[in-house]
Design a protein around this motif. Structure first.
Motif, mmCIF file in Angstrom:
data_model
loop_
_atom_site.group_PDB
_atom_site.id
_atom_site.type_symbol
_atom_site.label_atom_id
_atom_site.label_comp_id
_atom_site.label_asym_id
_atom_site.label_seq_id
_atom_site.Cartn_x
_atom_site.Cartn_y
_atom_site.Cartn_z
ATOM 1 N N LYS A 15 0.717 -1.286 -0.015
ATOM 2 C CA LYS A 15 0.312 -0.102 -0.203
ATOM 3 C C LYS A 15 0.533 1.543 0.041
ATOM 4 O O LYS A 15 0.454 2.464 -0.759
ATOM 5 N N GLN A 16 2.000 1.322 0.981
ATOM 6 C CA GLN A 16 2.974 2.721 0.485
ATOM 7 C C GLN A 16 3.689 2.635 -0.124
ATOM 8 O O GLN A 16 3.418 3.768 -1.094
ATOM 9 N N LEU A 17 3.855 1.253 -1.290
ATOM 10 C CA LEU A 17 4.610 1.442 -2.549
ATOM 11 C C LEU A 17 3.584 2.128 -3.578
ATOM 12 O O LEU A 17 4.124 2.767 -4.125
ATOM 13 N N GLU A 18 2.330 1.716 -3.098
ATOM 14 C CA GLU A 18 1.539 2.556 -4.345
ATOM 15 C C GLU A 18 1.927 3.728 -3.777
ATOM 16 O O GLU A 18 1.052 4.905 -5.250
ATOM 17 N N LYS A 19 1.779 4.180 -3.323
ATOM 18 C CA LYS A 19 1.417 5.827 -2.702
ATOM 19 C C LYS A 19 3.342 6.541 -3.190
ATOM 20 O O LYS A 19 3.297 7.661 -4.530
#
Length: 450
Positions: A15-19
């Motif tokens: 999820k953080q990598l998508e950001k």
């Protein structure tokens, strides 16, 4: 061109990598990305770097390590599964660890550095694969290919000056380059890490080498605060700092930015922008050579515990030629560094980080200082906290020290030490560690809650 660095919390999950990918896509000037190892996903989680250190120590000691290795690999696998990465990057990560375990290292310290560095190295490969599968052309670049060559002190590397010339070639690429932070290679092509948190250092070095217009450092806070939120409820945000102010605050306990990471950016006059991965459109904190003047005397108040002070008394110390040289030689021969040396006519205080001292080394130090310097008295106080008041506004202000010491006196806090930097932008107090939170609060109230 902008160089962008993401910390461990920004890269802890899919999820953080998508950001992160959306941040890179939002600005075509963001062409070089420096990444950390996966950090904590929640308060009870473990950082991959901590797991890698445990992995290395188990290998060195000959203890079972399979469960630790499996836990590390599962973190990368979870991220890959969450993002539905289809490439063979996980097989590359498995191969990396097999090769690591089969490698013979010249020393345990080099082994530990190689294991620690694999956190960033493997994450960079995974992130580059994710970018490509998401339609963002990207390429993993190892520090060796980039040209990051460093000195040979494991766990405490320094960049070699020629690296800045090597790095300039990174400007010639059209795709986004993903470079692991935290480590470089020595002249023997061995992996050597910077001190812990050193991905910030890598980012600043690369920004200098490619002559970036901006170095963006993404973390998990909206801005740098005027004081530690653990000590102060809702402290003021600092939106603009000078390099010198940030350097003093980082040294004294502001963990948002590594205290060694500013010099490469400062020497090339590259502005640094600290921003929040979770709210990338926020104002953040800009760090530059100069800043507009404000009505604030202080920019921030930092504190750091874990220090010890050694007090040396000797009559006519001030007239003894070579006294400082002999003292410094004792510290050097014992492999100890000195942080500060406030002094009087017949006495002197040596401030040092307490974690350098084993019981044996402490005893040897005190014995040698007493006998080789022929001192009248030598004694140590172990639980020292340093409080640093920092601000360009102090240069033109009268009574800053009086205001701060009055606040401490009203709170019943005794000063063990006081010193001011020659630049006049910082004042440092030494107090008992147990008074740290109270001291920060009363000084903050005196300057920010008038």
């Amino acid at each position: 061109m902008k160089v962008v660095k993401f910390g461990g919390s920004s890269l802890a999950s899919g999820k953080q990598l998508e950001k992160v990918m959306n941040i890179i896509k939002a600005d075509s000037d963001r062409r070089i990305v420096i990444v950390s190892a996966p950090g904590k996903r929640n308060a009870d989680d473990s950082k991959v770097t901590d797991q890698l250190i445990a992995f290395a120590k188990a290998v060195i000691a000959g203890d079972p390590y399979e469960s630790i290795q499996a836990s590390i690999l599962s973190r990368y696998q979870e991220i890959a599964d969450e993002l539905n990465i289809q490439s063979d990057v996980m097989e590359k990560i498995h191969t990396h660890f097999r090769k690591l375990l089969a490698t013979s290292f010249r020393s345990p310290a080099l082994l530990e550095d190689a294991f620690k560095a694999s956190g960033e190295d493997n994450h960079a490969k995974l992130i580059a694969a994710y970018f490509n599968e998401s339609g963002l052309p990207a390429r993993y670049v190892s520090p060796k290919e980039a040209g990051i060559y460093v000195t040979s002190q494991p766990g405490n590397a320094s960049i070699l000056p020629e690296s800045y010339n090597y790095l300039f070639h990174l400007r010639d690429n059209e795709e986004v380059l993903v470079i692991p932070g935290f480590f470089g290679y020595n002249e023997n092509e061995e992996i050597i890490t910077f001190s812990r948190g050193g991905s910030d250092i890598t980012g600043a070095i690369v920004a200098n080498g490619v002559k970036a217009e901006l170095y963006e450092n993404f973390t998990d806070v909206d801005a740098i605060y005027a004081a530690n939120p653990n000590h102060i409820d809702n402290p003021e945000k600092i939106y603009h700092l000078t390099y010198s102010e940030m350097r003093e605050l980082s040294y004294s306990g502001f963990s948002v930015f590594h205290d060694e990471a500013l010099q490469p950016a400062f020497s090339a006059s590259v502005p640094v922008h600290v921003k929040n991965t979770n709210r990338p459109d926020g104002k953040g904190t800009l760090i530059t050579r100069t800043r507009p003047k404000t009505n604030r005397i202080l920019s921030g108040i930092a504190s750091s515990s874990g220090f010890a002070s050694i007090h040396i008394t000797k009559y006519l110390m001030n007239r003894e030629v070579g006294f400082i040289r002999k003292l410094a030689q004792i510290f050097e021969e014992l492999g100890l560094s000195i942080e500060h040396i406030p002094s009087g006519v017949d006495d002197m205080t040596i401030v040092m980080r307490r974690n350098q001292l084993t019981p044996g080394k402490q005893a040897a130090l005190l014995y040698r200082l007493q006998n080789e310097l022929k001192a009248d008295d030598v004694h140590m106080e172990a639980n020292l906290c340093l409080i640093m008041l920092v601000g360009e506004g102090m240069v033109a202000s009268v009574g800053t020290t009086a205001r701060a010491t009055q606040a401490l006196a009203d709170a019943g806090i005794n000063l063990n030490m006081i010193t001011q930097g020659s630049s006049e932008i910082s004042i440092m107090f030494g107090i008992e560690e147990e008074k740290e939170a109270t001291a920060v609060k009363v000084i903050y109230d005196a300057f920010f809650n008038e």
